[in-house]
Scaffold this motif. Structure first.
Motif: not given
Ligand code: FES
Length: 396
Positions: A354-360
């Motif tokens: 989840w966090m890997v996907n939303v890191t920007d």
């Protein structure tokens, strides 16, 4: 009257190693890393499970390259998944003759071992184009139940380096039992690697993981990053607190971390597994090129490979390994399938996904625990690996 302005807080800096951190920092301090959206060349990467490939061709994407995997008797072959005629994927092809694959569109037929165009079904046996072109081939090896594919230029005289170079030696040298999960997730492989080694996320994100019903997440203090045998190891010199978070940590009685080496628990890991003991890992979590995390619990080791698929996807290969045989191995396998697979390789690491996907990032603003991330990036710059170009490779 206007209130006196408070002094601006002192800037947060990351202690060595790593370049100075500023607000809005980009990745220009790590140019090799910055350019590696599609990963690095000259490495073997784990891809799909070996049992997933039979006679039928299976397409994968690795480091931005489309590859078709085909079983050819005892071995699995890898070819660039694009027919040079009109660009149709060879993974749609047919197996007309032994040791070959024929493109589904016009029947151009390629040798699986050489990639050479050996026959053109629609142009007769004398077709002048035969032998004049072909598609790129990829070395493939089977280890640990996985298909390992080499991305890089191969010297025809010497071949690629042995696959064992890129697999932790303890997984080659010992009898073991393993359970694993293998899936492609959203996000860039660098975010996945950084997340795995990230000290701060383990302290917070996973507070709500059900895994913690069984394993307290300790919080450490005084982090150092040391290099040992090609691994960057996160070493914490003292236990800071013991999971004093709201949540489930207190329910456990498994104080397994007491067997992790610390200054007040010097030497080996007590009643840990002898193979893990002999590795003498100075900390709990380690990372190494080209994106592999090792989390050494006293009795088992958890591995995560962050395999670049393309700029926006990462193959997440998780293995939980015990160096045991007989009944202990069987019991572990049963426990893995009944619980660990869902708790640890499922709900726990889905929090990571989840966090890997939303890191920007970048831009980004780092803080002290990001020492682990900056150490990893700096390590990459020191190794100076060859960056995989972002263009697709076209057949020869
Ligand atoms: Fe493959 Fe024509 S596109 S044979």
């Amino acid at each position: 009257a206007p209130r006196a302005r408070r002094a601006a807080p002192a800037p947060t800096t990351v202690t060595e190693p790593g370049p100075p951190v500023q607000d809005g920092a980009d990745w220009s301090g790590w140019p090799t890393y910055d350019a590696a959206a599609h990963g690095f060349r000259d490495y073997w990467y784990p891809t799909i499970w070996a049992h997933e490939v039979g006679e039928k061709p299976v397409p994968i994407t690795l480091a931005g390259e489309r590859i078709v995997l085909v079983r050819d008797g005892e071995v699995v072959r890898g070819l660039h998944d694009r027919c040079p005629h009109r660009g149709v994927p060879l993974s749609h092809g047919r197996r007309e003759f032994p040791g070959t694959i024929s493109c589904a569109y016009h029947g151009w037929t390629f040798g699986l071992e050489t990639g050479r165009l050996d026959a053109v079904i629609t142009d007769g046996p004398e077709s002048p184009i035969c032998g004049k072109l072909g598609v790129a081939t990829y070395p493939v090896e089977e280890r640990l139940g996985l298909l390992w594919v080499y991305i890089g230029d191969v010297d025809p005289e010497t071949g690629p380096p042995p696959v064992e170079r890129d697999i932790p030696a303890e997984l080659i040298d010992n009898t073991l039992v393993l359970g694993g999960r293998n899936d492609v997730r959203e996000g860039n492989w660098r975010f996945a690697t950084e997340n795995g080694f990230d000290e701060g996320h383990a302290k917070y994100l996973h507070n709500t993981a059900l895994w913690r019903l069984f394993k307290v997440m300790p919080t450490w203090n005084k982090t150092r990053i040391v290099e040992k045998d090609g691994w960057l190891v996160r070493v914490q010199d003292e236990l800071f607190w013991e999971a004093e978070f709201p949540g489930v940590g207190k329910f456990t009685n498994k104080r397994w971390w007491k067997r992790i080496p610390l200054p007040d628990h010097p030497g080996k890991n007590g009643n840990a597994n002898p193979v893990i003991d002999a590795l003498d890992i100075p900390g709990f979590v380690s990372v190494r090129m080209p994106g592999l995390l090792r989390v050494a619990y006293p009795k088992f080791i958890h591995y995560e490979w962050y395999v670049p698929v393309d700029a926006d996807h990462v193959r997440y290969v998780q293995l939980m390994v015990r160096f045991e045989t007989g009944l202990t191995a069987l019991a572990f396998k049963a426990k893995y399938l009944a619980a660990f697979r869902w708790l640890f390789h499922g709900q726990f690491t889905r929090q990571d996904a989840w966090m890997v996907n939303v890191t920007d990032a970048p831009p980004e603003r780092l803080y002290r625990p990001d020492l682990s991330i900056t150490a990893w990036r700096r390590h990459v710059e020191q190794v100076k690996p060859v960056v995989q170009p972002t263009e697709k490779r076209i057949g020869h």
